[in-house]
Design an enzyme around this catalytic site. Structure first.
Site, PDB file in Angstrom:
ATOM      1  N   GLY A 244       0.803  -1.212   0.000  1.00  0.00           N
ATOM      2  CA  GLY A 244       0.000   0.000   0.000  1.00  0.00           C
ATOM      3  C   GLY A 244       0.839   1.265   0.000  1.00  0.00           C
TER       4      GLY A 244
ATOM      5  N   LEU B 136       0.356   3.658  -2.157  1.00  0.00           N
ATOM      6  CA  LEU B 136       0.679   3.382  -3.557  1.00  0.00           C
ATOM      7  C   LEU B 136       1.218   4.602  -4.295  1.00  0.00           C
ATOM      8  CD1 LEU B 136      -2.478   1.222  -4.368  1.00  0.00           C
ATOM      9  CD2 LEU B 136      -0.182   0.420  -3.728  1.00  0.00           C
TER      10      LEU B 136
ATOM     11  N   GLU C  81       3.372   5.723  -8.301  1.00  0.00           N
ATOM     12  CA  GLU C  81       3.386   5.389  -9.738  1.00  0.00           C
ATOM     13  C   GLU C  81       4.057   4.044 -10.032  1.00  0.00           C
ATOM     14  OE1 GLU C  81       2.228   6.187 -12.766  1.00  0.00           O
ATOM     15  OE2 GLU C  81       0.855   7.460 -11.664  1.00  0.00           O
TER      16      GLU C  81
ATOM     17  N   HIS D   5       3.920   1.314  -8.213  1.00  0.00           N
ATOM     18  CA  HIS D   5       2.893   0.291  -8.012  1.00  0.00           C
ATOM     19  C   HIS D   5       1.858   0.322  -9.147  1.00  0.00           C
ATOM     20  CE1 HIS D   5       3.911   1.108  -3.583  1.00  0.00           C
ATOM     21  NE2 HIS D   5       4.179  -0.169  -3.711  1.00  0.00           N
TER      22      HIS D   5
ATOM     23  N   ASP E 201      12.788  -4.075  -6.061  1.00  0.00           N
ATOM     24  CA  ASP E 201      13.190  -5.011  -5.004  1.00  0.00           C
ATOM     25  C   ASP E 201      13.803  -6.225  -5.702  1.00  0.00           C
ATOM     26  OD1 ASP E 201      11.834  -3.767  -2.446  1.00  0.00           O
ATOM     27  OD2 ASP E 201      10.440  -3.569  -4.114  1.00  0.00           O
TER      28      ASP E 201
ATOM     29  N   VAL F 219      10.286   2.369 -11.489  1.00  0.00           N
ATOM     30  CA  VAL F 219       9.759   3.678 -11.873  1.00  0.00           C
ATOM     31  C   VAL F 219      10.412   4.727 -10.979  1.00  0.00           C
ATOM     32  CG1 VAL F 219       7.682   5.106 -12.042  1.00  0.00           C
ATOM     33  CG2 VAL F 219       7.594   2.677 -12.662  1.00  0.00           C
TER      34      VAL F 219
ATOM     35  N   ARG G 288       8.630   4.478   1.245  1.00  0.00           N
ATOM     36  CA  ARG G 288       9.479   4.997   2.334  1.00  0.00           C
ATOM     37  C   ARG G 288      10.049   6.384   2.017  1.00  0.00           C
ATOM     38  NH1 ARG G 288      10.689  -0.807   3.134  1.00  0.00           N
ATOM     39  NH2 ARG G 288      10.056  -1.302   5.264  1.00  0.00           N
TER      40      ARG G 288
END
Ligand code: AMP
Length: 294
Positions: free
Chosen positions: A30, A32, A34, A36, A149, A175, A186
């Protein structure tokens, strides 16, 4: 607007009525952005129905980490999911995924060991467990993840292969904001000065790419280029590593025959950020290499 579901039972009831559609899954925590949303658009291109899960998974956070203060914005997230055509948002409470008596955990041994795995003990066990749960619950045809990641992606590819899960994993490039900062939930922790310092991660990666493109093959030299950017901006290195892009084992030299990846983790103030980029040993130097250029 997408349908907001909170329980396994609600999902099973929804799916029973649409059991034959091609299903895409985008797991997230969550808050969220761009990055995501790009995954969700891709899922919608590949599947008829798309489920986004929003779950700040407690088992992937260490005891000293930011679980309780991780940014949360369910209402805004549901709206953003609607903007990109997501059909279902699944946002369970922790007890739904880990009810009293939960005993089963999933571990991907080799790929989880180094880098994030070493700095964040138990992190990938938590990730592998929750993703296995989500794949088992939703049975998607395709699941979309980000290269942001990178180690997580490799761990999950291994998991799907080793457990014969038969889901297609799609990986999308990171992105970034216009100035190069990799988008991350974060980033909300960063002050404006810290945000400037945080640019050193992507800048360092671009410098390493440019060096590699101009013929530099020594891992030490390429990693030093990243470290220099971190140090000069006041970011504190957690690790910088040039690794084989599939095994994630450290490399001493780049080699045109096996793709390499530069991984970086650094603290900016109290915020821990990660980034990575493909490091290509061959080919002419590009005028402005982007961190995700292959
Ligand atoms: P998270 O919400 O951080 O757990 O991330 C959920 C998914 O979004 C993971 O597959 C991430 O790799 C992906 N993701 C996060 N940030 C980005 C980004 N900047 N670009 C592309 N994908 C991202």
């Amino acid at each position: 607007m997408p349908l907001l579901l909170r329980t396994e039972a609600q999902w099973r009831a929804w799916r029973a009525k649409r059991s034959s559609t091609v299903l895409g899954l985008v797991p997230t925590m969550g808050s969220l952005h761009e990055g995501h949303l790009a995954l969700m658009r891709e899922a919608k291109r590949r599947a008829e129905d798309v489920v986004t899960t929003i779950f700040v998974n407690p088992t992937q956070f260490g005891p000293q980490e930011d679980l309780s203060r991780y940014p949360r914005d369910l209402e805004g997230d549901v709206r953003r999911c609607g903007d990109v055509g997501v059909d279902v948002v699944f946002a369970p409470v922790p007890e739904e995924m880990y009810p009293q008596g939960h005993q089963t955990f999933v571990e991907v041994q080799g790929l989880s060991r180094r880098w994030e795995g070493e700095r964040r003990p138990g992190h990938f066990r938590g990730v592998a467990t929750v993703v296995t749960q989500l794949l088992a619950l939703f049975r998607p045809h395709v699941a979309v993840f980000g290269q942001k990641d990178y180690q997580q992606l490799k761990v999950l590819e291994r998991l799907v292969k080793d457990l014969h899960l038969g889901v297609e994993l799609v990986a999308l490039p990171t992105v970034r904001d216009a100035d190069g900062l990799a988008m991350s939930s974060r980033n909300a922790y960063l002050s404006s000065n810290e945000r400037i310092a945080a640019l050193s991660l992507s800048r360092g990666l671009r410098k390493a790419q440019a060096l590699a493109a101009s013929g530099e093959t020594s891992a030490e030299v390429l990693m030093s280029a990243v470290r220099r950017e971190l140090t000069e901006s006041g970011a504190r290195e957690d690790y910088v590593a040039l690794v084989d892009s599939q095994t994630l084992e450290p490399l001493e030299m780049t080699d045109a025959s096996s793709p390499a990846r530069m991984l970086v983790a650094a603290f900016v103030g109290k915020t821990r950020l990660i980034d990575n980029a493909a490091i290509s040993a061959s080919g002419p130097a590009s005028a402005s290499p982007a961190p995700d250029q292959a």
